[in-house]
Design a protein around this motif. Structure first.
Motif, mmCIF file in Angstrom:
data_model
loop_
_atom_site.group_PDB
_atom_site.id
_atom_site.type_symbol
_atom_site.label_atom_id
_atom_site.label_comp_id
_atom_site.label_asym_id
_atom_site.label_seq_id
_atom_site.Cartn_x
_atom_site.Cartn_y
_atom_site.Cartn_z
ATOM 1 N N ALA A 28 -65.783 0.585 18.257
ATOM 2 C CA ALA A 28 -67.080 0.556 17.578
ATOM 3 C C ALA A 28 -68.221 0.586 18.595
ATOM 4 O O ALA A 28 -69.172 1.353 18.453
ATOM 5 N N SER A 31 -68.560 3.939 20.375
ATOM 6 C CA SER A 31 -68.959 5.044 19.492
ATOM 7 C C SER A 31 -70.442 5.346 19.613
ATOM 8 O O SER A 31 -70.882 6.443 19.286
ATOM 9 N N VAL A 37 -69.568 3.140 12.701
ATOM 10 C CA VAL A 37 -68.194 2.862 13.131
ATOM 11 C C VAL A 37 -68.086 1.371 13.436
ATOM 12 O O VAL A 37 -68.394 0.921 14.531
ATOM 13 N N VAL A 42 -62.784 0.984 11.226
ATOM 14 C CA VAL A 42 -61.717 1.590 12.035
ATOM 15 C C VAL A 42 -60.360 1.031 11.600
ATOM 16 O O VAL A 42 -59.387 1.780 11.464
ATOM 17 N N ARG A 58 -69.935 10.507 11.283
ATOM 18 C CA ARG A 58 -69.042 9.379 11.538
ATOM 19 C C ARG A 58 -67.874 9.799 12.427
ATOM 20 O O ARG A 58 -67.461 9.078 13.328
ATOM 21 N N LEU A 62 -66.919 8.404 16.080
ATOM 22 C CA LEU A 62 -65.552 7.932 16.325
ATOM 23 C C LEU A 62 -64.956 8.657 17.524
ATOM 24 O O LEU A 62 -64.265 8.047 18.345
#
Length: 126
Positions: A28, A31, A37, A42, A58, A62
């Motif tokens: 996260a 990212s 994220v 996740v 997104r 990611l």
């Protein structure tokens, strides 16, 4: 008729995170978009529990978190959520080249092309 489990994106994310040895929180953070994220998101993705299809933005975030090309994540999402598949080559080598092509500079692309063409010429001469 046996229904196949479509979990290509979930497996890719789970396997890549394990390969990198990083936590959900680290994905996260890396990212660059912790609103899109989150560790919880996740985790749900890894366990194929998402109700919504991840957006392109997104998937791009990611990709940064997992150090993967967005194209690779988009292809896995297409397979998991829509049943789309692509066939590049039997051993996936062409897919790997396509995935990384966008990240290459123009001189690197020219060099790669020259190498491929040299291999083809040598094969024809044999």
């Amino acid at each position: 008729m046996v229904e196949e489990t479509r979990d290509q994106l979930s497996r890719l994310v789970r396997d890549r995170r394990a390969e990198l040895g990083i936590s959900l929180a680290k994905v996260a953070q890396a990212s660059g978009d912790p609103d899109q994220v989150t560790p919880t998101w996740v985790n749900r993705l890894e366990h194929n529990q998402l109700k919504e299809i991840p957006s392109g933005a997104r998937l791009e975030a990611l990709g940064r978190g997992l150090q993967l090309p967005p194209r690779q994540l988009a292809r896995a999402a297409g397979a998991q959520y829509w049943g789309l598949t692509e066939e590049y080559s039997q051993d996936d080598s062409a897919r790997v080249i396509v995935d990384h092509l966008e990240d290459m500079s123009e001189p690197e692309r020219r060099q790669l092309r020259a190498m491929i063409e040299a291999f083809a010429r040598n094969r024809q001469q044999e």
